[in-house]
Design a protein around this motif. Structure first.
Motif, short mmCIF file in Angstrom:
data_model
loop_
_atom_site.label_atom_id
_atom_site.label_comp_id
_atom_site.label_asym_id
_atom_site.label_seq_id
_atom_site.Cartn_x
_atom_site.Cartn_y
_atom_site.Cartn_z
N PRO A 130 1.57 -142.61 31.60
CA PRO A 130 0.31 -142.59 30.84
C PRO A 130 -0.93 -142.42 31.71
O PRO A 130 -1.94 -141.89 31.24
N GLU A 131 -0.83 -142.85 32.96
CA GLU A 131 -1.99 -142.75 33.86
C GLU A 131 -2.32 -141.30 34.23
O GLU A 131 -3.41 -141.02 34.71
N THR A 135 -5.55 -136.22 27.83
CA THR A 135 -5.31 -136.04 26.40
C THR A 135 -3.92 -135.45 26.23
O THR A 135 -3.34 -134.88 27.16
N SER A 240 2.85 -146.26 20.79
CA SER A 240 2.24 -146.91 21.95
C SER A 240 1.39 -145.94 22.79
O SER A 240 0.75 -146.37 23.75
N ILE A 241 1.40 -144.66 22.42
CA ILE A 241 0.60 -143.68 23.18
C ILE A 241 -0.88 -143.94 22.94
O ILE A 241 -1.33 -144.04 21.80
N THR A 242 -1.62 -144.08 24.03
CA THR A 242 -3.05 -144.38 23.93
C THR A 242 -3.93 -143.17 24.24
O THR A 242 -5.13 -143.20 23.97
N ALA A 243 -3.35 -142.12 24.79
CA ALA A 243 -4.13 -140.92 25.08
C ALA A 243 -4.59 -140.28 23.78
O ALA A 243 -3.83 -140.23 22.80
N PRO A 244 -5.84 -139.79 23.72
CA PRO A 244 -6.27 -139.04 22.53
C PRO A 244 -5.30 -137.91 22.24
O PRO A 244 -4.96 -137.13 23.14
N THR A 245 -4.83 -137.82 21.00
CA THR A 245 -3.73 -136.90 20.67
C THR A 245 -4.12 -135.93 19.57
O THR A 245 -4.71 -136.31 18.55
N ILE A 268 1.13 -141.67 15.81
CA ILE A 268 0.30 -141.92 16.99
C ILE A 268 -1.08 -142.33 16.53
O ILE A 268 -1.80 -141.54 15.90
N PRO A 269 -1.50 -143.54 16.83
CA PRO A 269 -2.80 -144.04 16.34
C PRO A 269 -3.96 -143.12 16.75
O PRO A 269 -4.07 -142.71 17.91
N SER A 271 -4.58 -140.07 16.10
CA SER A 271 -4.33 -138.65 16.36
C SER A 271 -4.90 -137.78 15.25
O SER A 271 -5.16 -138.23 14.14
#
Length: 304
Positions: A130-131, A135, A240-245, A268-269, A271
């Motif tokens: 994730p790091e 996006t 659990s993905i936090t990157a803007p999707t 994906i929250p 997205s």
């Protein structure tokens, strides 16, 4: 609208091809643009080479202010081949390949854009590294696993045209290069939506160039199919993905039906889903500006 920035010197616009050692595999990649700009890593799908990302799309993304990287996954194109029986791998391993590629290019973070299986690899990059992800963009992709009995995504039915194509390949496997090219042309016809007419001549030329560049395509397809079948279901993980999707999906996709794109976006929250009416499991020329514009708006918001 696509913001175009063409003030960089001509030499900065040139493409540069090279090989990078990553995760025990030699990967071919091509870069274009200014290395000081935010990077976009383009991840291609099952059996397809990095050069399947259209040049016009790559140039639109570069002109929009990005350092664009496209590459051949392992077992594809000019990248290294793997003996799958001796060294099996999954989509998570392909995500590790991509992370190592970024290391080799001295890129700490990138906007990850994946198409089809490449969208699945992109999800794995966002989950496992994730790091590295500024996006995430998934084009014509899915989070669920493929059912090995039906060959389709769990929760969807196999398109009858694909079932017929599968049966033909099983009954009479293409042996010669020309037969393999014809099988790929037949598949491309099925995958093309109503948005654009199918151009058999142009499609055949593109596939023939891919064969000339990539060698044993049967090896590529076999290994990638095995890797997908051996990979985990991500439908309970992508939340659990936090990157803007961003999720881009054609409404007439026979390979990864539209409901899979809709489900991925819902899982994906935060997205955003961009449906493209009439697009199948291809990226035809008329929609490239739309795809580029959506990706650039998405990445530019994160780069502010």
């Amino acid at each position: 609208m696509i913001a175009v920035r063409d003030s960089m010197p001509m030499k900065m616009r040139c493409t540069v091809g090279r090989w990078i050692e990553s995760n025990g595999v030699r990967l071919w990649c091509e870069t274009r643009g200014n290395p000081a700009d935010p990077a976009i890593l383009l991840v291609m799908g099952l059996g397809a080479q990095g050069t399947a990302w259209p040049d016009d799309l790559c140039e639109m993304l570069r002109a929009g202010g990005h350092y664009v990287v496209r590459y051949d996954n392992r077992d594809t194109g000019l990248s290294g081949r793997v003996d799958y029986e001796a060294r099996p791998y999954t989509l998570t391993d392909l995500a590790d390949d991509a992370s190592g590629l970024l290391d080799g290019l001295d890129i700490k973070t990138a906007h990850i854009v994946g198409a089809s299986m490449g969208g699945m690899i992109a999800q794995e990059i966002a989950l496992e590294h994730p790091e590295r992800v500024r996006t995430l963009t998934a084009v014509m992709s899915a989070a669920v696993a493929i059912d090995p009995k039906t060959g389709t995504f769990r929760g969807s039915e196999r398109d009858p045209r694909l079932l017929e194509w599968d049966a033909r390949q099983a009954a009479d496997p293409p042996a010669t290069e020309e037969q393999q090219i014809q099988a790929r042309v037949d598949l491309a016809r099925i995958l093309t939506g109503s948005l654009t007419p199918f151009d058999e001549t142009a499609t055949r030329q593109v596939i023939a160039r891919e064969f000339a560049r990539g060698g044993d395509m049967a090896h590529t397809m076999r290994n990638h199919i095995l890797a997908v079948m051996a990979s985990r279901d991500r439908s309970e993980l992508v939340g659990s993905i936090t990157a803007p999707t961003l999720v881009i999906h054609g409404t007439e996709d026979p390979m990864a039906p539209f409901e899979q794109g809709r489900a991925l976006a819902a899982a994906i929250p935060g997205s955003v889903l961009v449906p493209i009416e009439g697009m199948g499991h291809t990226m035809p020329t008329p929609v490239l500006p739309l795809i580029a514009s959506a990706v650039l708006q998405h990445t530019n918001r994160a780069d502010l």
